[in-house]
Design a protein around this motif. Structure first.
Motif, short mmCIF file in Angstrom:
data_model
loop_
_atom_site.label_atom_id
_atom_site.label_comp_id
_atom_site.label_asym_id
_atom_site.label_seq_id
_atom_site.Cartn_x
_atom_site.Cartn_y
_atom_site.Cartn_z
N THR A 62 0.26 10.80 2.50
CA THR A 62 -0.37 11.85 1.69
C THR A 62 -1.75 11.41 1.20
OG1 THR A 62 1.69 12.89 0.99
CG2 THR A 62 -0.16 13.04 -0.54
N ALA A 66 -0.30 16.55 -3.11
CA ALA A 66 0.74 15.55 -3.35
C ALA A 66 2.06 16.15 -3.80
CB ALA A 66 0.24 14.55 -4.38
N ARG A 67 2.02 17.08 -4.73
CA ARG A 67 3.27 17.60 -5.28
C ARG A 67 4.11 18.26 -4.17
NH1 ARG A 67 4.34 17.91 -10.33
NH2 ARG A 67 2.13 17.83 -10.89
N GLU A 69 3.91 17.86 -0.83
CA GLU A 69 4.35 16.94 0.22
C GLU A 69 5.43 15.98 -0.27
OE1 GLU A 69 1.11 15.07 2.28
OE2 GLU A 69 0.33 17.00 3.02
N PHE A 70 5.30 15.47 -1.48
CA PHE A 70 6.31 14.54 -1.99
C PHE A 70 7.62 15.26 -2.31
CE2 PHE A 70 3.73 11.11 -1.40
CZ PHE A 70 4.10 9.96 -2.07
N VAL A 83 1.53 7.27 0.08
CA VAL A 83 0.26 7.92 -0.25
C VAL A 83 -0.86 6.94 0.05
CG1 VAL A 83 0.38 7.19 -2.69
CG2 VAL A 83 -1.04 9.16 -2.06
N THR A 91 -4.24 12.52 -7.35
CA THR A 91 -3.23 12.66 -6.30
C THR A 91 -2.15 11.59 -6.46
OG1 THR A 91 -4.80 13.64 -4.74
CG2 THR A 91 -2.86 12.59 -3.79
N ILE A 92 -2.58 10.35 -6.69
CA ILE A 92 -1.61 9.27 -6.84
C ILE A 92 -0.82 9.43 -8.13
CG2 ILE A 92 -1.27 6.77 -6.89
CD1 ILE A 92 -3.86 6.52 -5.25
N THR A 94 0.04 12.20 -9.39
CA THR A 94 1.02 13.24 -9.09
C THR A 94 2.18 12.69 -8.27
OG1 THR A 94 -0.73 14.92 -9.17
CG2 THR A 94 1.33 15.56 -8.12
N CYS A 95 1.86 11.85 -7.29
CA CYS A 95 2.91 11.21 -6.49
C CYS A 95 3.86 10.42 -7.38
CB CYS A 95 2.29 10.27 -5.45
SG CYS A 95 1.42 11.11 -4.12
N VAL A 106 7.18 5.22 -4.78
CA VAL A 106 5.91 5.49 -4.09
C VAL A 106 5.42 4.21 -3.44
CG1 VAL A 106 3.49 6.18 -4.38
CG2 VAL A 106 5.28 7.31 -5.73
#
Length: 210
Positions: A62, A66-67, A69-70, A83, A91-92, A94-95, A106
């Motif tokens: 990713t 992010a939200r 896809e994860f 990610v 983004t990270i 959010t992961c 993660v």
């Protein structure tokens, strides 16, 4: 030290059959980026169904969105999703939030990250950091992961990926002390994958890995 089997550039049925051959010697199963790109999250679901007691890593790489896809990865049965470390920090963030909600992990892929980015990434104490020599570097430039002599993430949980072979794993263990070694073609393209995987496991056990 765990062995993560990287499954790439094959059909889902091939990936399952390959894993069955080496199941006793490996710890984590990586649903590779190419599998996810070609077959979607069905690849994660089918491998999870086939191996309910293994840790499943969705190497989705990713970099945005992010939200969504994860959520897809964890709903499909992944225990870990990846990610890119070069992603925006939001983004990270959010992961990490999504993984925490599912009580999953993660893995941050450090491919092409700058020193400044690595300093920023050190705030993610619960992440696994993957020191990664890319497939293109391996195939086009002949680079392998034993070239990584140290990590900016000493004291963190580290994974190592990229052209790892039986004769390089000891040096890699000494330089990086990874919690996870990600092994692909040295097992999947071996003449006898089960024997190759067993040799890796035996060597790790001899070095004190569990």
């Amino acid at each position: 030290m765990k062995i993560q089997l990287a499954l790439d550039r094959m059909e889902i049925a091939e990936a399952i059959e390959m894993t069955r051959q080496v199941e006793e010697s490996i710890d984590w199963i990586e649903v590779g980026t190419s599998l996810i790109k070609e077959f979607g999250v069905s690849s994660i679901k089918e491998i999870r169904q086939a191996f309910p007691n293994k840790q499943i890593v969705a190497d989705i790489k990713t970099i945005d969105n992010a939200r969504y896809e994860f959520d897809l990865c964890f709903e499909s049965g992944a225990d870990v999703a990846t990610v890119m470390g070069v992603s925006p920090l939001v983004t990270i963030d959010t992961c990490m939030e999504v993984a925490n909600r599912y009580q999953k992990k993660v893995m941050i892929d450090l491919l092409n990250t700058s020193d400044e980015q690595k300093r920023e990434l050190r705030k993610y104490k619960d992440a696994i950091f993957c020191e990664h020599v890319s497939k293109d570097q391996q195939e086009e430039l002949g680079s392998q992961n034993q070239g990584i002599s140290e990590s900016a993430f000493s004291g963190f949980q580290i994974a190592a990926a990229g052209g790892i072979k039986l004769d390089s794993i000891q040096e890699l263990a000494q330089s990086l002390n990874p919690a996870v070694v990600i092994i692909g073609s040295a097992i999947t393209k071996a003449n006898h994958p089960s024997k190759a995987a067993a040799q890796f496991k035996q060597l790790i056990n001899q070095m004190g890995g569990k």
